[in-house]
Design a protein around this motif. Structure first.
Motif, PDB file in Angstrom:
ATOM      1  N   ASP A 237       0.807  -1.216   0.000  1.00  0.00           N
ATOM      2  CA  ASP A 237       0.000   0.000   0.000  1.00  0.00           C
ATOM      3  C   ASP A 237       0.842   1.270   0.000  1.00  0.00           C
ATOM      4  O   ASP A 237       1.863   1.363   0.690  1.00  0.00           O
ATOM      5  CB  ASP A 237      -0.927  -0.026   1.209  1.00  0.00           C
ATOM      6  N   ALA A 238       0.383   2.242  -0.757  1.00  0.00           N
ATOM      7  CA  ALA A 238       1.114   3.496  -0.944  1.00  0.00           C
ATOM      8  C   ALA A 238       0.414   4.646  -0.231  1.00  0.00           C
ATOM      9  O   ALA A 238      -0.819   4.707  -0.166  1.00  0.00           O
ATOM     10  CB  ALA A 238       1.237   3.825  -2.430  1.00  0.00           C
ATOM     11  N   ALA A 376       2.147   4.647  -7.645  1.00  0.00           N
ATOM     12  CA  ALA A 376       1.288   3.898  -6.725  1.00  0.00           C
ATOM     13  C   ALA A 376       0.547   2.793  -7.467  1.00  0.00           C
ATOM     14  O   ALA A 376       0.395   1.675  -6.951  1.00  0.00           O
ATOM     15  CB  ALA A 376       0.300   4.839  -6.045  1.00  0.00           C
ATOM     16  N   ASN A 377       0.095   3.086  -8.678  1.00  0.00           N
ATOM     17  CA  ASN A 377      -0.668   2.116  -9.463  1.00  0.00           C
ATOM     18  C   ASN A 377       0.207   1.087 -10.167  1.00  0.00           C
ATOM     19  O   ASN A 377      -0.309   0.126 -10.739  1.00  0.00           O
ATOM     20  CB  ASN A 377      -1.524   2.833 -10.506  1.00  0.00           C
ATOM     21  N   ALA A 378       1.509   1.268 -10.129  1.00  0.00           N
ATOM     22  CA  ALA A 378       2.395   0.345 -10.846  1.00  0.00           C
ATOM     23  C   ALA A 378       2.513  -1.004 -10.159  1.00  0.00           C
ATOM     24  O   ALA A 378       3.041  -1.955 -10.729  1.00  0.00           O
ATOM     25  CB  ALA A 378       3.784   0.971 -11.000  1.00  0.00           C
ATOM     26  N   SER A 379       2.018  -1.121  -8.948  1.00  0.00           N
ATOM     27  CA  SER A 379       2.120  -2.362  -8.180  1.00  0.00           C
ATOM     28  C   SER A 379       1.162  -3.423  -8.709  1.00  0.00           C
ATOM     29  O   SER A 379       0.086  -3.118  -9.226  1.00  0.00           O
ATOM     30  CB  SER A 379       1.807  -2.085  -6.711  1.00  0.00           C
ATOM     31  N   LYS A 380       1.538  -4.690  -8.542  1.00  0.00           N
ATOM     32  CA  LYS A 380       0.620  -5.796  -8.875  1.00  0.00           C
ATOM     33  C   LYS A 380      -0.472  -5.911  -7.825  1.00  0.00           C
ATOM     34  O   LYS A 380      -1.481  -6.581  -8.048  1.00  0.00           O
ATOM     35  CB  LYS A 380       1.395  -7.106  -8.972  1.00  0.00           C
ATOM     36  N   TYR A 381      -0.268  -5.276  -6.667  1.00  0.00           N
ATOM     37  CA  TYR A 381      -1.283  -5.262  -5.616  1.00  0.00           C
ATOM     38  C   TYR A 381      -2.206  -4.065  -5.794  1.00  0.00           C
ATOM     39  O   TYR A 381      -1.863  -3.098  -6.457  1.00  0.00           O
ATOM     40  CB  TYR A 381      -0.629  -5.195  -4.238  1.00  0.00           C
ATOM     41  N   GLY A 382      -3.353  -4.128  -5.133  1.00  0.00           N
ATOM     42  CA  GLY A 382      -4.279  -2.998  -5.173  1.00  0.00           C
ATOM     43  C   GLY A 382      -5.281  -3.067  -4.037  1.00  0.00           C
ATOM     44  O   GLY A 382      -6.481  -3.154  -4.263  1.00  0.00           O
ATOM     45  N   LEU A 383      -4.765  -3.038  -2.802  1.00  0.00           N
ATOM     46  CA  LEU A 383      -5.663  -3.179  -1.652  1.00  0.00           C
ATOM     47  C   LEU A 383      -6.109  -1.825  -1.113  1.00  0.00           C
ATOM     48  O   LEU A 383      -7.291  -1.518  -1.097  1.00  0.00           O
ATOM     49  CB  LEU A 383      -4.983  -4.003  -0.559  1.00  0.00           C
ATOM     50  N   ALA A 384      -5.160  -1.005  -0.658  1.00  0.00           N
ATOM     51  CA  ALA A 384      -5.527   0.264  -0.037  1.00  0.00           C
ATOM     52  C   ALA A 384      -4.473   1.315  -0.329  1.00  0.00           C
ATOM     53  O   ALA A 384      -3.356   1.009  -0.769  1.00  0.00           O
ATOM     54  CB  ALA A 384      -5.708   0.095   1.467  1.00  0.00           C
ATOM     55  N   ALA A 385      -4.827   2.566  -0.085  1.00  0.00           N
ATOM     56  CA  ALA A 385      -3.906   3.685  -0.252  1.00  0.00           C
ATOM     57  C   ALA A 385      -4.356   4.813   0.655  1.00  0.00           C
ATOM     58  O   ALA A 385      -5.466   4.788   1.204  1.00  0.00           O
ATOM     59  CB  ALA A 385      -3.867   4.158  -1.707  1.00  0.00           C
ATOM     60  N   SER A 386      -3.488   5.809   0.814  1.00  0.00           N
ATOM     61  CA  SER A 386      -3.841   6.988   1.594  1.00  0.00           C
ATOM     62  C   SER A 386      -3.279   8.226   0.914  1.00  0.00           C
ATOM     63  O   SER A 386      -2.262   8.154   0.211  1.00  0.00           O
ATOM     64  CB  SER A 386      -3.321   6.879   3.035  1.00  0.00           C
ATOM     65  N   ILE A 387      -3.957   9.342   1.103  1.00  0.00           N
ATOM     66  CA  ILE A 387      -3.576  10.605   0.478  1.00  0.00           C
ATOM     67  C   ILE A 387      -3.597  11.696   1.546  1.00  0.00           C
ATOM     68  O   ILE A 387      -4.566  11.785   2.319  1.00  0.00           O
ATOM     69  CB  ILE A 387      -4.554  10.990  -0.652  1.00  0.00           C
ATOM     70  N   ARG A 400      -9.959   8.653  -6.895  1.00  0.00           N
ATOM     71  CA  ARG A 400     -10.659   7.983  -7.993  1.00  0.00           C
ATOM     72  C   ARG A 400      -9.698   7.406  -9.020  1.00  0.00           C
ATOM     73  O   ARG A 400     -10.047   6.485  -9.770  1.00  0.00           O
ATOM     74  CB  ARG A 400     -11.627   8.953  -8.674  1.00  0.00           C
ATOM     75  N   ARG A 401      -8.488   7.919  -9.076  1.00  0.00           N
ATOM     76  CA  ARG A 401      -7.510   7.433 -10.051  1.00  0.00           C
ATOM     77  C   ARG A 401      -6.680   6.268  -9.530  1.00  0.00           C
ATOM     78  O   ARG A 401      -5.934   5.657 -10.304  1.00  0.00           O
ATOM     79  CB  ARG A 401      -6.578   8.591 -10.447  1.00  0.00           C
ATOM     80  N   LEU A 402      -6.785   5.970  -8.259  1.00  0.00           N
ATOM     81  CA  LEU A 402      -5.968   4.926  -7.674  1.00  0.00           C
ATOM     82  C   LEU A 402      -6.624   3.557  -7.865  1.00  0.00           C
ATOM     83  O   LEU A 402      -7.823   3.388  -7.641  1.00  0.00           O
ATOM     84  CB  LEU A 402      -5.740   5.189  -6.190  1.00  0.00           C
ATOM     85  N   ARG A 403      -5.815   2.584  -8.256  1.00  0.00           N
ATOM     86  CA  ARG A 403      -6.306   1.220  -8.510  1.00  0.00           C
ATOM     87  C   ARG A 403      -6.254   0.425  -7.200  1.00  0.00           C
ATOM     88  O   ARG A 403      -5.442  -0.461  -6.996  1.00  0.00           O
ATOM     89  CB  ARG A 403      -5.419   0.564  -9.577  1.00  0.00           C
ATOM     90  N   THR A 404      -7.137   0.785  -6.305  1.00  0.00           N
ATOM     91  CA  THR A 404      -7.198   0.126  -5.003  1.00  0.00           C
ATOM     92  C   THR A 404      -8.650  -0.058  -4.597  1.00  0.00           C
ATOM     93  O   THR A 404      -9.549   0.626  -5.102  1.00  0.00           O
ATOM     94  CB  THR A 404      -6.483   0.938  -3.911  1.00  0.00           C
TER      95      THR A 404
END
Length: 485
Positions: A237-238, A376-387, A400-404
C-alpha cells in the motif's frame, strides 16, 4: 493424533497444543454445520440478529481475556489487540443489525416487455461457508467474513491460522455459550493440510485471507468443484503526500501505518511518495518519529519466516542504491525487527515491488501528484492507499484514479473502522468484498422470482405464437428502441 503447538513468538513459550484436523474431521464438521445451517437459515433475520448480538456481548464481555490471548499468540501489544477486538465487535454489531434491511425480499420493476409479470429479488444463504483466517489480525480479519456470513443466514466452519489457533477456539466457545445447542459456528484447527481439506469438503463458498501465492492454490482446489471463493491477498500500500499536506499529521500516519503491528498489516503503509518541494521536510519529521519508536511499541514478528523477508528486502534496497535513514539490515534481530526507514529506493527493488510485511517504510520523492499516482498504481497489488492534502477536492480526485479497493484521505486505515464500507482489493490483493452491504451480499446468492399478474396483452411466450401478435410487438419494439436511428 497429530497436534499443533501454539507458541508465543516473542519467547517461544508453549501456550497450548491443538489437534491438526484431518480430512475426515473437516468433512464431519462441514456435515454438522450443514444440518445447523437449515435451522439457522430458517430463523429469519430478527431471530438471527438477537443471537448474533448475544455473541457480540459475550465477546465484548471477554474482550480483555481475548486481547491477552491475541497478545500471547501474535506478540502484538495488549492495547493493539484490544483495539482489534473492538473493531471486530463494531462490524459484528453492524452485520447483525443491517442484514435484514440489505438482504430482505424486495420488489423490482418488470419492464414493458414483461409487464404482465411481477418481480422480486431476494438474497438466500449459500449454506456452509468455509473461512480460512490469517494470523496478523486473528479476530478482526476473519470475523469480517464470519460475522457477515452468519448474518446472511449461513453456518460457518472456521479454520484459524496455525499461528493463532487459540483465538479461533475462544471465539467458537463464546458462540457456544451465547447460542447453545446448534453448531452454526464450528472451528477446525490445523495447518495447511486442514485448510486444503476445507477447500475440498463440499463447503458452499470459501473465504480466504493470506498470500497471493497461497490464494492461487486455494483457487485451484476450489476450481475442481466450482466452489466460489472470496480472496484477500495482501498489499503493497502506498501513501501520497501532497506539497500542501499537514506534514506532521502525514508523518504520524506513515509511522503508524508502516510500523504498527510490526508492519504486519495488509492495508497499512509500505511505500510513501512525497512531492519534491516538501520531501526533505517530510522525511526529516518522519525520521525523528521513527528514531523515537521504542522496542516494545509493536512486538515481534509473528512467524519465524518473516524476519528473513525483511532482511532480504532491506539489503536489496541498499544494493540497488537506496539509503537507510533509520536502521538497516542489522535492525533484524529475530524475532524482533527495529524500525527501518529507507529513502530514494529504485522502483524495481524488491522493497518497492514485493510485500515486505515488516516494520519498514520506503519514502521516495516525486515530481508531482501525477507521478505519485502512476507509481502507486504500478504495483501488482491494489488493496488500499492513503492521500494527505489540505485540498479535499483534489484528494478525492486522486482517490478515484488509484487502482485500489479502499482509500483514506488525511488518515490511514480510516475505512477499517467504518462497518458500512466494503473492503477488498484488485490484482494480487484478491477479489470479492467483506464488510458493509457488499459483504452481506458476498455471502448470499441472489434469487429472482416472478409471478404472473394478468394475461399478456401480446402473448409471445408460446410455441403457437400468433404472427399478428409478433408483428405488433415488432412495431412497438422498433418504436421504442430504434427511433432516431
Amino acid at each position: 493424533m497429530a497436534t499443533l503447538r501454539s507458541l508465543n513468538p516473542a519467547t517461544a513459550e508453549l501456550l497450548a497444543e491443538y489437534e491438526i484436523a484431518d480430512a475426515k474431521t473437516v468433512d464431519e464438521a462441514v456435515a454438522e454445520a450443514r444440518i445447523a445451517a437449515g435451522w439457522w437459515g430458517g430463523l429469519g433475520f430478527p431471530a438471527r440478529r438477537d443471537r448474533l448480538l448475544a455473541w457480540k456481548r459475550a465477546i465484548a464481555a471477554g474482550s480483555d481475556e481475548l486481547a491477552n490471548l491475541i497478545h500471547d499468540e501474535t506478540g502484538k501489544p495488549f492495547g493493539d489487540a484490544l483495539l482489534e477486538v473492538m473493531l471486530a465487535v463494531e462490524h459484528l454489531d453492524w452485520a447483525a443489525r443491517n442484514a435484514g434491511r440489505v438482504l430482505r425480499r424486495r420488489r423490482v420493476g418488470s419492464g414493458l416487455l414483461a409487464s404482465d409479470q411481477a418481480a422480486a429479488l431476494e438474497y438466500r444463504p449459500f449454506g456452509v461457508i468455509g473461512v480460512i483466517g490469517p494470523w496478523n489480525y486473528p479476530v478482526y480479519t476473519p470475523l469480517g467474513s464470519v460475522s457477515y456470513a452468519l448474518a446472511a443466514g449461513n453456518a460457518v466452519v472456521f479454520k484459524p491460522s496455525e499461528h493463532t489457533p487459540g483465538v479461533g477456539v475462544w471465539l467458537a466457545a463464546a458462540w457456544a455459550r451465547a447460542v447453545p445447542g446448534h453448531p452454526v459456528l464450528r472451528v477446525v484447527t490445523g495447518d495447511g493440510t486442514t485448510g486444503a481439506a476445507l477447500c475440498e469438503s463440499g463447503a458452499d463458498k470459501i473465504a480466504f485471507t493470506g498470500s497471493a501465492a497461497t490464494a492461487r492454490l486455494v483457487m485451484a482446489a476450489c476450481a475442481r468443484t466450482l466452489t466460489p471463493i472470496v480472496v484477500e491477498g495482501g498489499g503493497k500500500d502506498a501513501m501520497i503526500v501532497a506539497a500542501d499536506a499537514d506534514l506532521d499529521a502525514a508523518a504520524r500516519a506513515a509511522a503508524f501505518g508502516g510500523f504498527g503491528n510490526a508492519g504486519q498489516t495488509c492495508a497499512g503503509v509500505e511505500r510513501v511518495y512525497v512531492e519534491r518541494p516538501v520531501y526533505q521536510d517530510f522525511l526529516g519529521r518522519l525520521t525523528e518519529l521513527t528514531a523515537q519508536i521504542k522496542g516494545d511499541a509493536y512486538g515481534p514478528m509473528t512467524t519465524p519466516e518473516q524476519p528473513e523477508v525483511v532482511r532480504r528486502h532491506v539489503a536489496d534496497a541498499l544494493v540497488a542504491g537506496g539509503r537507510a535513514v533509520v536502521g538497516g539490515a542489522d535492525s533484524v534481530r529475530e524475532p524482533f525487527v527495529r524500525p527501518v526507514l529507507l529513502a530514494e529506493v529504485p522502483e524495481e527493488s524488491a522493497a518497492v515491488t514485493e510485500e515486505t510485511f515488516g516494520p519498514t517504510l520506503v519514502v521516495n520523492p516525486v515530481a508531482d501528484l501525477d507521478e505519485a499516482v502512476r507509481l502507486a498504481n504500478a504495483s501488482k497489488y491494489g488493496l488500499a492507499a492513503s492521500i494527505f492534502s489540505r485540498d479535499r477536492g483534489r484528494a478525492l480526485a486522486i482517490a478515484r484514479r488509484l487502482r485500489t479497493g479502499a482509500v483514506s484521505i488525511n488518515a490511514v486505515l480510516g475505512f477499517a473502522g467504518v462497518p458500512s464500507l466494503p473492503f477488498g482489493g484488485v490484482g494480487d490483493s484478491g477479489f470479492g468484498r467483506i464488510h458493509g452491504a457488499d459483504g452481506l451480499r458476498e455471502f448470499s446468492r441472489a434469487q429472482s422470482v416472478t409471478w404472473r399478474r394478468f394475461g399478456a396483452m401480446i402473448d409471445l411466450m408460446r410455441l403457437d405464437r400468433d404472427p399478428a401478435a409478433l408483428e405488433r410487438a415488432r412495431r412497438l419494439f422498433r418504436l421504442r428502441h430504434a427511433r432516431g436511428a
